[in-house]
Design an enzyme around this catalytic site. Sequence first.
Site, PDB file in Angstrom:
ATOM      1  N   CYS A 142       0.812  -1.227   0.000  1.00 44.79           N
ATOM      2  CA  CYS A 142       0.000   0.000   0.000  1.00 44.79           C
ATOM      3  C   CYS A 142       0.844   1.274   0.000  1.00 44.79           C
ATOM      4  CB  CYS A 142      -0.950   0.000   1.193  1.00 44.79           C
ATOM      5  SG  CYS A 142      -2.161  -1.337   1.097  1.00 44.79           S
ATOM      6  N   ASN A 165     -10.143   0.252  -0.101  1.00 41.93           N
ATOM      7  CA  ASN A 165      -8.674   0.313  -0.091  1.00 41.93           C
ATOM      8  C   ASN A 165      -8.161  -0.247  -1.426  1.00 41.93           C
ATOM      9  OD1 ASN A 165      -5.937  -0.087   0.267  1.00 41.93           O
ATOM     10  ND2 ASN A 165      -6.121  -1.000   2.312  1.00 41.93           N
ATOM     11  N   HIS A 207      -3.213   7.457   2.212  1.00 44.48           N
ATOM     12  CA  HIS A 207      -3.631   6.133   1.742  1.00 44.48           C
ATOM     13  C   HIS A 207      -4.999   5.852   2.344  1.00 44.48           C
ATOM     14  CE1 HIS A 207      -3.983   2.004   0.882  1.00 44.48           C
ATOM     15  NE2 HIS A 207      -3.698   1.582   2.102  1.00 44.48           N
TER      16      HIS A 207
HETATM   17  N1  COA Z   1     -18.492  -7.870   9.251  1.00 39.60           N
HETATM   18  C1  COA Z   1     -18.943  -8.114  10.492  1.00 39.60           C
HETATM   19  N2  COA Z   1     -18.124  -8.451  11.506  1.00 39.60           N
HETATM   20  C2  COA Z   1     -16.801  -8.554  11.239  1.00 39.60           C
HETATM   21  C3  COA Z   1     -16.283  -8.320   9.968  1.00 39.60           C
HETATM   22  C4  COA Z   1     -17.187  -7.955   8.949  1.00 39.60           C
HETATM   23  N3  COA Z   1     -16.777  -7.697   7.693  1.00 39.60           N
HETATM   24  N4  COA Z   1     -14.945  -8.478  10.017  1.00 39.60           N
HETATM   25  C5  COA Z   1     -14.635  -8.815  11.265  1.00 39.60           C
HETATM   26  N5  COA Z   1     -15.772  -8.864  12.020  1.00 39.60           N
HETATM   27  C6  COA Z   1     -15.892  -9.198  13.430  1.00 39.60           C
HETATM   28  C7  COA Z   1     -14.755  -9.999  13.966  1.00 39.60           C
HETATM   29  O1  COA Z   1     -14.921 -11.370  13.665  1.00 39.60           O
HETATM   30  C8  COA Z   1     -14.849  -9.718  15.433  1.00 39.60           C
HETATM   31  O2  COA Z   1     -15.847 -10.525  15.975  1.00 39.60           O
HETATM   32  P1  COA Z   1     -15.663 -11.180  17.450  1.00 39.60           P
HETATM   33  O3  COA Z   1     -15.537 -10.009  18.375  1.00 39.60           O
HETATM   34  O4  COA Z   1     -16.925 -11.966  17.608  1.00 39.60           O
HETATM   35  O5  COA Z   1     -14.418 -11.996  17.361  1.00 39.60           O
HETATM   36  C9  COA Z   1     -15.330  -8.269  15.509  1.00 39.60           C
HETATM   37  O6  COA Z   1     -15.887  -8.003  14.202  1.00 39.60           O
HETATM   38  C10 COA Z   1     -14.239  -7.269  15.815  1.00 39.60           C
HETATM   39  O7  COA Z   1     -13.127  -7.568  14.980  1.00 39.60           O
HETATM   40  P2  COA Z   1     -11.845  -6.653  14.947  1.00 39.60           P
HETATM   41  O8  COA Z   1     -10.889  -7.195  13.940  1.00 39.60           O
HETATM   42  O9  COA Z   1     -11.350  -6.423  16.344  1.00 39.60           O
HETATM   43  O10 COA Z   1     -12.513  -5.298  14.414  1.00 39.60           O
HETATM   44  P3  COA Z   1     -11.855  -3.904  14.195  1.00 39.60           P
HETATM   45  O11 COA Z   1     -12.619  -2.870  14.899  1.00 39.60           O
HETATM   46  O12 COA Z   1     -10.371  -3.920  14.422  1.00 39.60           O
HETATM   47  O13 COA Z   1     -12.090  -3.668  12.640  1.00 39.60           O
HETATM   48  C11 COA Z   1     -10.811  -3.776  10.603  1.00 39.60           C
HETATM   49  C12 COA Z   1     -11.537  -4.549  11.712  1.00 39.60           C
HETATM   50  C13 COA Z   1     -10.185  -4.755   9.657  1.00 39.60           C
HETATM   51  C14 COA Z   1     -11.839  -2.916   9.885  1.00 39.60           C
HETATM   52  C15 COA Z   1      -9.753  -2.865  11.243  1.00 39.60           C
HETATM   53  O14 COA Z   1      -9.010  -3.592  12.158  1.00 39.60           O
HETATM   54  C16 COA Z   1      -8.833  -2.250  10.244  1.00 39.60           C
HETATM   55  O15 COA Z   1      -9.234  -1.461   9.407  1.00 39.60           O
HETATM   56  N6  COA Z   1      -7.525  -2.575  10.368  1.00 39.60           N
HETATM   57  C17 COA Z   1      -6.507  -2.010   9.524  1.00 39.60           C
HETATM   58  C18 COA Z   1      -6.642  -2.611   8.195  1.00 39.60           C
HETATM   59  C19 COA Z   1      -5.709  -1.982   7.238  1.00 39.60           C
HETATM   60  O16 COA Z   1      -5.585  -0.806   7.208  1.00 39.60           O
HETATM   61  N7  COA Z   1      -5.113  -2.830   6.432  1.00 39.60           N
HETATM   62  C20 COA Z   1      -4.370  -2.459   5.329  1.00 39.60           C
HETATM   63  C21 COA Z   1      -3.180  -1.697   5.688  1.00 39.60           C
HETATM   64  S1  COA Z   1      -2.698  -1.017   4.199  1.00 39.60           S
END
Ligand code: COA
Length: 328
Positions: A114, A285, A255
Amino acid sequence: MTRGRIAGTGSYLPARVLTNAELEARIDTSDIWIRERTGIAQRHIAAADETCSDLAEHAARAAIEAAGLNASDIDLIIVATSTPDQVFPSTACRLLERLGIPGGIPAFDLAAACSGFVYALDTANRFIRTGGASRALVIGAEVFSRILDWDDRGTCVLFGDGAGAVVLEATEAEGPSGAGILSTHLHADGRQEPLLNVPWGVGQGYEALADRRGCVTMRGNEVFRVAVRTLGNLVDETLAANGLERGDVDWLVPHQANIRIMAATARKLGLPMERMVSTVAEHGNTSAASIPLALDRAVRDGRIQRGELLLLEAFGAGFTWGSALVRY
Ligand code: COA
């Protein structure tokens, strides 16, 4: 002093739009969850016969036209991508042929996930500063839809396809008020690779290759925390290197991974949200394509004006991260 200035921008998005509502019908997720946690409402998906170089070509042509140039004026092509058409020739070499550039100029792909566009911009600027190029085509292009596990709700809702490009042209400019790239700051750290990767590749041997296809795996919550902390430090580094204070930058062009990460960076910069270019709701993204896509949007709708100070920044797999401070 010779340095690169952004002479023109261009972008391209595939026609197919995939909404959160459609994902809701396929996997255990909801529109509300995706929008609240990420800011994403939809993303574009390449057609089955559309490749990375197809997307890149559209964006490149638009950027060359915006710069008032012809393809034959270009003397360097760098394509930042993690989803090239094939192992080789590079996407950049394929573009030479597509754009009708006779050959002989340097052209190559660059992989920094990214952060790829910021890495490519820095690299092109170094060519320009040392006299190796005068009109560089710098592209970020991705078809991430091809490396997603569409059953993994933790990743498939986040990404989209697209391409963005700039023409970076040599200019003679002095000091922070002159046009062009004022500073770039690139970093990488390989120690946390398991948090975000595509653990597949043609160099891995026959057993891995038998799997035929690799997909993004991510420990999203951990990536989130590292990204916010790292981008905060990157803002401090960039401001300090340029003798700037919080609030001195006109536009943040980040980004586009997650609206909450982007907002944290804007707060760190002392900028109101309306001074941050955000396309994450519509594009998701798009990895290396997200910054030039956002930049092109804000240039074309008239928000970003000549003479304004832009901070471009990214964080991605590797981990890699980097910024470019640009007087537009
Ligand atoms: N829909 C519904 N629930 C979802 C889900 C979706 N698409 N994806 C994950 N969940 C659930 C998980 O399973 C988890 O459930 P649980 O509590 O029963 O285990 C819950 O939501 C929380 O998951 P978590 O990963 O802690 O959520 P979060 O608040 O961190 O959000 C992201 C997840 C991926 C949106 C976030 O972590 C993020 O954006 N991270 C950075 C990603 C990024 O920038 N990546 C690229 C870098 S270039």
